[in-house]
Enzyme design. Structure first.
Site, PDB file in Angstrom:
ATOM      1  N   LYS A  96      -2.947   1.030  17.843  1.00 51.46           N
ATOM      2  CA  LYS A  96      -4.356   1.596  17.434  1.00 51.46           C
ATOM      3  C   LYS A  96      -4.305   0.852  16.312  1.00 51.46           C
ATOM      4  O   LYS A  96      -3.745   1.405  14.883  1.00 51.46           O
ATOM      5  CB  LYS A  96      -4.313   2.584  17.551  1.00 51.46           C
ATOM      6  CG  LYS A  96      -5.031   2.970  17.058  1.00 51.46           C
ATOM      7  CD  LYS A  96      -6.792   3.185  17.676  1.00 51.46           C
ATOM      8  CE  LYS A  96      -7.710   3.743  16.698  1.00 51.46           C
ATOM      9  NZ  LYS A  96      -7.853   3.399  16.053  1.00 51.46           N
ATOM     10  N   ASP A 125      -6.732   0.480  12.744  1.00 56.69           N
ATOM     11  CA  ASP A 125      -8.005   1.352  12.252  1.00 56.69           C
ATOM     12  C   ASP A 125      -9.514  -0.307  12.261  1.00 56.69           C
ATOM     13  O   ASP A 125      -8.877  -1.849  12.004  1.00 56.69           O
ATOM     14  CB  ASP A 125      -7.660   1.108  10.557  1.00 56.69           C
ATOM     15  CG  ASP A 125      -7.483   2.003  10.476  1.00 56.69           C
ATOM     16  OD1 ASP A 125      -7.286   3.223  11.373  1.00 56.69           O
ATOM     17  OD2 ASP A 125      -6.920   3.351   9.665  1.00 56.69           O
ATOM     18  N   ASP A 171       6.411  -6.167  -4.998  1.00 57.84           N
ATOM     19  CA  ASP A 171       6.076  -5.886  -6.652  1.00 57.84           C
ATOM     20  C   ASP A 171       6.141  -4.236  -6.799  1.00 57.84           C
ATOM     21  O   ASP A 171       5.560  -3.637  -5.702  1.00 57.84           O
ATOM     22  CB  ASP A 171       4.457  -6.473  -5.902  1.00 57.84           C
ATOM     23  CG  ASP A 171       4.237  -7.994  -6.685  1.00 57.84           C
ATOM     24  OD1 ASP A 171       4.495  -8.072  -7.896  1.00 57.84           O
ATOM     25  OD2 ASP A 171       3.405  -8.594  -5.213  1.00 57.84           O
ATOM     26  N   HIS A 199       8.126 -11.969  -2.907  1.00 60.38           N
ATOM     27  CA  HIS A 199       8.223 -11.629  -3.761  1.00 60.38           C
ATOM     28  C   HIS A 199       7.923  -9.816  -2.968  1.00 60.38           C
ATOM     29  O   HIS A 199       7.404  -8.953  -2.149  1.00 60.38           O
ATOM     30  CB  HIS A 199       8.447 -11.777  -5.566  1.00 60.38           C
ATOM     31  CG  HIS A 199       6.830 -11.484  -5.392  1.00 60.38           C
ATOM     32  ND1 HIS A 199       5.765 -12.884  -4.979  1.00 60.38           N
ATOM     33  CD2 HIS A 199       5.652 -10.757  -5.922  1.00 60.38           C
ATOM     34  CE1 HIS A 199       4.581 -12.394  -5.766  1.00 60.38           C
ATOM     35  NE2 HIS A 199       4.517 -11.035  -5.892  1.00 60.38           N
TER      36      HIS A 199
HETATM   37 MN    MN Z   1       3.092 -10.373  -5.973  1.00 63.91          MN
END
Ligand code: MN
Length: 273
Positions: A231, A233, A45, A43
């Site tokens: 690249k 993090d 958000d 889903h």
């Molecule tokens: Mn959610």
């Protein structure tokens, strides 16, 4: 609403999601974020900054650019403002376990000109009819969030694109990369390919190598002997393994063996005869 419900559902010792707190100040431009969340069900958000928290809706089908689509948006608990930056893996056994990417982000405003934008939005939210303009990378233009009338489900709303220059029949959810990391939701947390240790020299410990550093060049190139990778993090670590004696260290020779025990453990488990 506050963050009570958000905190109740989660154990912050076990999830990397931000604990957050009710924020006092407000951004100059109100933030919005849409996170694609592959929990038990995929889903999206949809979150709007208001009064220092993120007002949130779970949209099973995701946003659409077509004014003909009326997608269900289930109003869920407020999330902390810090949540807009969250992308990662919610471990199994936790609420919402699964992968989350930042599918889109940007700022938003109420459609109606208002001296006090948040007051306008607060009123719309209360009324069950919010009309907003999104300034995101994937989502742009006017959208409405409308609470379904006489629904027994208090929380059922619809997310609808308004007809404007950004309306389109193109399925925007096909643009499925994170706007932050460019990863797809199912690419997060995937186990990396294990290296073939036979390519590495067998030398007694301590065996130290100095990782290559970045080199600025004028333009992209492709050449034998070069591999290119994204690249990410994080930290680069060098590992050495001699029998079950494993060492992990940073390029500045800081010991990572204790700091990242699961990586050290994975290295220990590799076969090297
Ligand atoms: Mn959610």
């Amino acid at each position: 609403m506050g963050l009570g419900k958000y905190h109740q559902k989660r154990s912050f010792k076990q999830t990397p999601e931000p604990k957050g707190r009710d924020k006092k100040t407000t951004s100059k431009k109100l933030a919005f974020v849409v996170q694609e969340h592959h929990a038990s069900r995929l889903h999206y958000d949809f979150r709007l900054e208001l009064d220092g928290v993120l007002k949130s809706w779970a949209v099973p089908k995701g946003p659409s650019l077509s004014p003909h689509d009326h997608h269900l948006a289930v109003h869920v608990e407020d999330h902390p403002f810090e949540y807009r930056k969250f992308e990662g893996v919610i471990p199994q056994g936790n609420y919402g376990a699964g992968n989350v990417i930042i599918w889109d982000q940007g700022w938003y405003e109420p459609r109606a000109q208002a001296a006090d934008q948040q007051k306008e939005l607060r009123a719309g939210l209360k009324k069950g009819h919010l009309t907003i303009v999104l300034h995101g990378q994937k989502l742009k233009g006017e959208f409405a969030l409308i609470k379904m009338p006489n629904a027994n489900e208090q929380d059922a709303w619809l997310l609808i694109k308004k007809d404007d220059q950004y309306a389109s029949a193109v399925d925007v959810t096909k643009q499925d990369e994170s706007v932050k990391s460019h990863k797809r939701v199912d690419d997060l947390g995937a186990p990396g390919k294990l290296p073939d240790l036979s390519e590495y020299p067998k030398k007694a410990v301590p065996w130290k190598v100095t990782p290559m550093l970045c080199t600025p060049v004028d333009e992209p190139f492709s050449r034998d002997g070069w591999l290119f990778e994204i690249k990410w993090d994080g930290y680069r670590a060098v590992g050495s393994k001699h029998g079950s004696d494993v060492q992990l260290y940073s390029r500045n020779d800081i010991d990572f063996t204790q700091k990242y025990p699961s990586v050290a453990e994975a290295l220990r488990a590799l076969k090297h005869d």
